[in-house]
Each structure stands twice: as C-alpha cells, then as structure tokens.
Design a protein around this motif. Sequence first.
Motif, short mmCIF file in Angstrom:
data_model
loop_
_atom_site.label_atom_id
_atom_site.label_comp_id
_atom_site.label_asym_id
_atom_site.label_seq_id
_atom_site.Cartn_x
_atom_site.Cartn_y
_atom_site.Cartn_z
N VAL A 111 0.84 -1.19 0.00
CA VAL A 111 0.00 0.00 0.00
C VAL A 111 0.88 1.24 0.00
N PHE A 112 0.61 2.15 -0.92
CA PHE A 112 1.36 3.41 -0.98
C PHE A 112 0.40 4.58 -0.85
N THR A 113 0.55 5.35 0.23
CA THR A 113 -0.26 6.56 0.37
C THR A 113 0.55 7.76 -0.13
N ASN A 114 -0.12 8.92 -0.20
CA ASN A 114 0.51 10.13 -0.75
C ASN A 114 1.09 9.85 -2.13
N THR A 115 0.46 8.95 -2.85
CA THR A 115 0.95 8.53 -4.16
C THR A 115 -0.20 8.66 -5.16
N THR A 116 -0.09 9.64 -6.04
CA THR A 116 -1.17 9.93 -6.98
C THR A 116 -0.89 9.27 -8.32
N ALA A 117 -1.81 8.45 -8.79
CA ALA A 117 -1.68 7.90 -10.15
C ALA A 117 -1.91 9.07 -11.11
#
Lengths: 367, 381, 170, 113
Positions: free
Chosen positions: A83-89
């Motif tokens: 899981v990666f947060t602060n990560t925008t596709a």
Amino acid sequence: MQTTEILVIGGGPAGLSAALEAASLGADVTVLDSDLKLGGQLIKQTHKFFGSKAEYAGTRGFEIANFLFDEIEKYKTLGKLKVFTNTTATGYYKEDGVVSYMVGEEKYGRIKPQKLVFATGAQERLIPFVNNDMPGVYGAGAIQTLMNVYGIVPGEKVLMIGAGNIGLIVSYQLMQAGIKIAGIVEAMPKIGGYWVHAAKIRRLGVPIYLQHTIKEALGNNVVEGAVIQEVNNCFQPVGDPMEVECDTICLAVGLTPTCELLWSAGCEMKFVPQLCGYVARRDPMMRTSHPDIWVAGDAAGIEEASAAMVEGRIAGLSAVASLNHVSQETFYDRSAEYHQRLENLRAGEVGEKIRSGLSCVCCKQWG
Amino acid sequence: MVSKRVDVAVIGGGVHGCSTAYHLAKKGFKTALFERDYISSGSSGRSAAGLRYQFGTEVNIRLAQYNMKCLKSLGEDLHYPGDLEYDPAGYLWIAYSESQLAQLEKNVKLQNELGTTGSKVLTVKGIQEVAPFLNTEGMLGASFNQEDGHINPHTLCFAYADAAKALGVEINKKITVTGLISKGGQVAGIHTNKGDWEADAVVCCAGAWTQNIGRWVDLDIPVIPERHQILITEPVERMKHPMTLCLDDGSYWKQCPNGTFMLGVGKEEVKDTSFYASWDYLEAATERILPKMPILEHIRVVRQWTGPYGNTPDFQAIVGATPVEGFYIDCGWSGHGLQFAPSVGRIMAEIVNGEKPFIDVSMFRYSRFEEGDLFFEPACI
Amino acid sequence: MDKLFNSGVLTAERIETVIPPRDLWKTKKNGLVIIECPQRIPCNPCYESCPTGAILPFEDINDTPVVDYTKCIGCGRCVAKCPGLACFVADLTWGAENEALMKLPYEMLPKPEPGDEVVCLDRIGSEVSQGKVINITEPWEDSTMVVHVVVPKDRVMDIRNIKVVKNNAR
Amino acid sequence: MSIKLIKDHPILDFGHEEKKMVTFTFDNKEMKGFEDDPIAAALHANGIQVYRITPKTERPRGFFCAIGKCSSCFMIVDGVPNVRTCVTPLKAGMKVETQKGRGVLKSEEGEER
C-alpha cells in the motif's frame, strides 16, 4: 520497473475492498492512494452506516475503515499486499500498459500491472454564485477532513448548501464538533437525502430552507456571511433575498465520478445523469470495455459507500479470476453472494435512480 | 430523405476547414461545413500552436508573411469576442552541427531576400541573450525571429467558425461524412450519417484523415498520418524564453501565455490517427529537453496529448484541384499547418471560384508526386 | 404540511401511524418503541438489534420496520443502534400520573448526567418542557447514548430530543 | 495565536496530545502545527484562510477540496511553487509562503531569474 498482478488505484471503501478480495484469493496486489491517509471518505464518517450486517450496518464509517485496515495489515504481513499513500496515479499509458504516479509533489515512478481496478472515487461539484471561490467556501469532504480526521475547527457558524445525504450528515457532524449551523439550503422542494438524517438535524433546531439557493458569499478576503434566495419550481427567484450570518459556507451539492484515468485508458464512457457524470460501461463483474480494467465505487457512479464496498469485492474477484487464480466454485459462490447484496441495497425507492442509471451502462457481457 | 443543396461542402472542422468556409462565404458561396466531432477536435486543437516566418522554401515564406500579418489582428478583424492569445515570443532554431547551421543560414538568407527582415542568424552569445535559460553546450548557432510566436488553436478555429456562421455558413458538428456523391465522374456532394448534401464542389480539409476520403473517388492521396505528442507542465510566471527547436533531436519547447511549458520531440512514431499517448514519449521528451534547459528540472508535467500529423513524402502541403472534377483538397501540412489557415483558406476559396490564387501555390499541386517534382521543406520537425 | 414533512419532520396523520396500541401502551412496564422511519431505505439494524423479535423480519431490506408490540420490552437497544436515530421508547407507566419516561438517542456534547434538568425539544428543536434525566445507558458501547428522561405524559408524542444546559460549561 | 482544535467530541478521539507539535513559518511568521498533518490543515488551525492570490484577477483562494484535485490551496513550500498543501505533510522548519500569481521557477543554485 515495478510490477504487480493487480493494481488498485484508490484506497477508499471500494479500492480497499477490491484489494482485500484479490489478496484473499492469493493475488499479488498493490494499492495507490493520493491521500496522506488510507480509507477515502470512510475515515471521515462518524455516523452509523445503513445497509445490512454484511455491509457493517449500524457501525460508524471510521470504524468500518478500521476493520478494513486490520485486514489490510494481515495481508501486508503475508507479503501479498503493498500500500502506498501520498501517491497519486497521474496517467495510464494504454500502449505501454503502464501507470505513472507521483509520490508527494516531486518524485515520479511507474508500475506495470497485469490487471487494474480503478476505484478513484469522486470529486465535489461546485455551483455558481457570487464569490464561490472565496476562502471559507469549502467542499463538504474538505470540512469533514478538517474536523473529523484532523480535529480542526473548520469555522464557527456554517451555512450548508444541499440537503442530500452528505449535506445532512455533515451538518450533524458539525454540530457534534460543537459548531453552529446557520441553516441548510436546498433548491429542490424536498430533501434529497434519507428522511431520517434530516429528522435528526431538524430536532436539533436546524432550519432546512427548501426551495432556496445561495446567491452570494459576502466578505472581503474570507466569508463573512451569505445571501440566500427562495426559488420556485422553475428555479426562478421568489421574494426578497435574505442575508444569513455565517463564516463558512459548506458545499454539499453533489459529487461527480473521477474518471480521467478511465478516459485515458480508452474505456467506453457514457454520460449518465443518474450516476452523476461520465462513467465507464461495464459488465456485471465491473469489467470495463478494456479487458484488463475494472471499475468500482463512486468512480463507477455516485452511490453509498456500502454499495462501493460490494462493487470493490466484485471487481477484485473478477480481476483475480481473469488471472486464473480462482476456482470456478469460489468464483460463482462469491459472485452470487455479492450480486445478491448489491441487488438488496438497490432494491428500494432510493435505489431507483441508481437502477435506472445502471441500466444505461451495464452490458451482459463484452462481445 | 430529401437531400439538401449547397454550393460548396467543406469536410473538416479544423482551422483550414473553418477558414476555407469563411472565405467561401465571403465570396457569396452557399457553404456547409461538416465536422465529425467538435470544432478544433482534430489536429488543429492538438497542435503546438506555433506561428512563424521562418520557413525554408519560397512558397511557404510568402504564405507565412501573409499569415503573420493576418494573425496579429485576426480576433478584431473577425469580430471574435474571445482571446486568441496571440503571443510573439519568438522562434529559435538551434544548430548543433555545421550542416544544420548552414541550412539555418540558408533559410534566413531566403527569408531576408523575400522581405522578412526580422529573421537573423545568432551566435551562441546571441542565443544566450534571447534565451538566457538555455544550456548552450554543444550549440553552434541559431536562427531567430522575435515576431514568430504562439496562438490559441481552439479560439483560432472558433473565431473562423463563428465568422463563417455569421456569413451564413452551416456549421454541422457531430456529423460524419460517409461518402462522396459522384455524378458522371465528378463529385456532386456528400453522404453523411445524417443524410445527403448536394454540392457543386467539395473541399476536403480533413488533414491526417484525408487519405480515406480520397479513396472514395479512387484517389491515392499521399498523406500519411503520424502520431505526435505534446507535454504540458504546470503554469509558472513568464520567463524570457522563445519557442526553441533543436535540429539535432527534433526537440522543441516553449512557454505558453498562461505560463505552462509545452514540450515535444521528433521521434519515430506510429503511423495512425490514434489519440493515445505513450510513456516512451514522455521519457524521450524530458530526457532530451532537460539537459538543454536545466531550470525545467523540477517543473511538473500535468498533461500529455496526441494529435496526428498528415505527412506527405516531401513534407509539403497538397493544395488545389484534383483529377476528379468538383473535388478539391487542402491537406498534407506535415505538422505546420495551423498557421497557414489565413492564406490557404483564402486561396481555396479563390481556386473554387476559378480565380488565380493571390499567392502562387502551384508547387503544392497534387500531380507533383506523379511528376516526381517533390520539393522538401527543410524547416520542419 | 408536506413541505414540513419534506424537510424531515413527521406530521399529523403520519404521527398517528407510529403510535403504539394505546391500551397495551398504558400498562406496558418499561414502555414501547416508537419508530419514525417513514421512508423505504436499505437498512435493517433495528431488526438485527432487537433481542425479543419485536421488530419483525424484513422481507426486503428496504421495508420500513413493523413492530409486534406484544413482544417489545422497551429495552432501547434499537434506540442506540438505529443509524437514523429514529427509534424512541416511551414508558407511560413510569412515575406519577402526569409523568412518563422517555428513552431518547443522544450523540452530542455535553453529555447529561443523572439528576440533570434538561430542556425537552420537539421535532423541530423547539422547547416543549423541562425534563429530568434519571439514567444514561450506552447499550452497544459505541458512544450512542440512550438518555432516560422524565417528561410530562401528555407530551410524549412531541418530545424527540433534549438540550443539555450545563451552567458550568467550559 | 491559539490553535483552533476540537477539544471534546462525543464520538472521536483525535489523539492531539500524543501528536508531535512542530514549528514552521507562514510568510515568515512562526506557527505551530502537528507533524504530518496536511500543511493546509495546520494553517487553518492557525486561523490562516488565504493561501494564494490568483494570477489574473488577484482573488484570494484557500482550502477547498482537500483531496489534491482543485488547485485552490497551491502555495510556495520551501521555495517550490504550486504545492498542493492539502495533501502535503507538515514538517518541522518548513517555510510556507502565500503564492501570489503563478510561482517562479528557480535554478539549482536557488537564484530567481
């Protein structure tokens, strides 16, 4: 380049459900979420959810998120889930099959998944009125983030625009946080949300101005008041405008699906007013016209979080099945259960809009 | 279904179609324009939106002189209420080898001879003056014209379309032309998904999609679609930076009036009209441009899009009548067509009207390919 | 009238439909539930929370609840569970002739304490009467309180909320 | 200036006491906020509502969507313009500035051109 079997874009109720379903069936799953915290809108909800036991009915939204997080931790420990947060596709490159993303504000990366679930949620709608861009005019989601996630006072006295479920619920939540509500303004002759949500807020003495709209936000640099106006059935003004004392205007005038990635993936899209915007055409398993892409949750049409979680399960199940990771029996059992649950959630009068919307975008199967 | 009747049917709602329709209407032709999607939805709206004097062949330079004069005041002249964002920030062509520099010098000489006095050759020091953010390492010199620049391709199309409409042109959006009506070997109108239109003449301004239309009347028009992509960054305050084009790797970039940077690169690309962007392109463009302008290192790319070029074997346009009577074409602009709308729209109307074009465009004739009379435009990427 | 109902206030003829059978109600110790849930929505936690089966099974999850009052024991578990806070219990047998005990859902601050005098509010938040809190429970330990308030008996069909006024508020 | 926090809540416990308070600057004024909270939230708690001034019409803009989508809360953070402060975590010593207009690109040496 990073790879994964299943990439889920969006870590809200739909995305997390899709990820959990897929991980529970043994797939290698990666979740990207643009926010600092996982859980999407769920973590901002202090009210108890509707639905049935299977959708955690009677449990508060943020507690449902905690259940999902516990499960996520389990699969993370097993090494099946990242899981990666602060990560925008930031993009989907169809011919390369690559998703680009941005970590924070400057670091870029890309990942090549075999299958994708787009659970990108929704974004707030805006309505036109004078000074609607002034600081102090906030989206309902933003207000919830401030007060329910970070415990920060969004304002002293709030005028709520919109009496759909979000407007009603956020008004109630504001009062729980000790903030005054100047009133709720609704252009239609009837509240749009659940009647019981309105009853809760009415018995706290909050006025709901039906057939009213906001005309202007007052103030110099920040909101210092508002002007509202009664309207008739044709939304034409009736009588004199009325000044309302407030320092914050909360817009709860609806959401629209976040669908940019679906467009760039070339998924067949359709504008469906009942689902609140452009949505991808899909089969009953939430698969889009692009054979490697599924959609779930508000990105597939604005609906309640309970339905989003079931859609996520269906998308996750179907995506894993396409990798041949699922026995036919499991697939049919789970699929039947999830579809029954969705049908129940959408069966009543309030589900009518959703049902008619879905009839425009669902195909039996892709040819 | 009863078919409708017009004098001229124009296929394509890009800038050439809109300008041609406008000029036809000005001459009194009853004109209808047909666009499959919306006005500017094809290559026009997806273009890099450059305007320049700096070409390398006489015909293009002469047309460019007229274009540049028109574009400066086009919004007012067409009574368009919106903003065309005309922005003369300059064009800088960079040479990395002696042969590239020699070609640029030749181009400038020809431009000067034909009366474009603003074009000049720059030394490396001159480059640093007009484009202070460039890393000039490896650069030998450049050609430059401060009056070259940028325009908003959408509002440019809308301005022509609105002006045409005001003169009575039927602007048909979301209508697909499905065939050409042939009568006795000549074109006499069009079939569409919404019925037929009879016309004395049909002008095809379908850009990269022209080949398909030519086939309906057995013409093999050598316009090959080729994908081109563009990157757009977040907006930042305006900087002193002209449109910069590098002859070594075909990279180009400029800052648009709204502060965004537009980046592109010449690259082997798929030969079709697809609108899908590729990761490779993003990588290639950024890898080649960043060393040349290091200050862009931390700027964020926020958009990427695709629009096809319509390339001909000599990268020159095909303009005028065809062997099929009643069928006229204006296509094959090979990536630099947007800015030619003022001159070529007028010329198409003149040709349809049987007049001698105000600038000789016989070099662009369709038959040159059969005749083997190709002439290459050296100033294009 | 419809405009009022459309803003979330139960009105005259609809109120009639949610009143428990009077004869049973008058004598039922611990009271009976009043459920003000007039709209079909997909929701059934009241049924799930009922320990005696007084809230009948839902054929369709969108059905509005139907109560078998003979089975209702006025326990207030549904009061605390209902996501819409639409369940209330009124015990007409409690206290003096002109008194009744109401069990109302409460999720606000400040929290009342037994012995507090509170203001009783109707469906639009207008003050109806004074009331006295005698007990506060939290049946599901989930922060939804059930406040037991002594109210005037003739106002049980009006009172739906309380306002806690703390003199020593922070 | 005091920080506007919700101290008591009937349902939620924000754990404010356990969070780490750090110091940052807003337009050179020293402020306090919780580490890793979004910059925009920390500013709001300090009573700051205007985060940028738009380029053309010079209108004030602040918090709006809180999900990094609307560009209303762009600010200059440690010299970098156009930072989405609603999804950028606050760190100790951060230099946060009101963004007037579009923001200026800086070269590696940090000089403005």
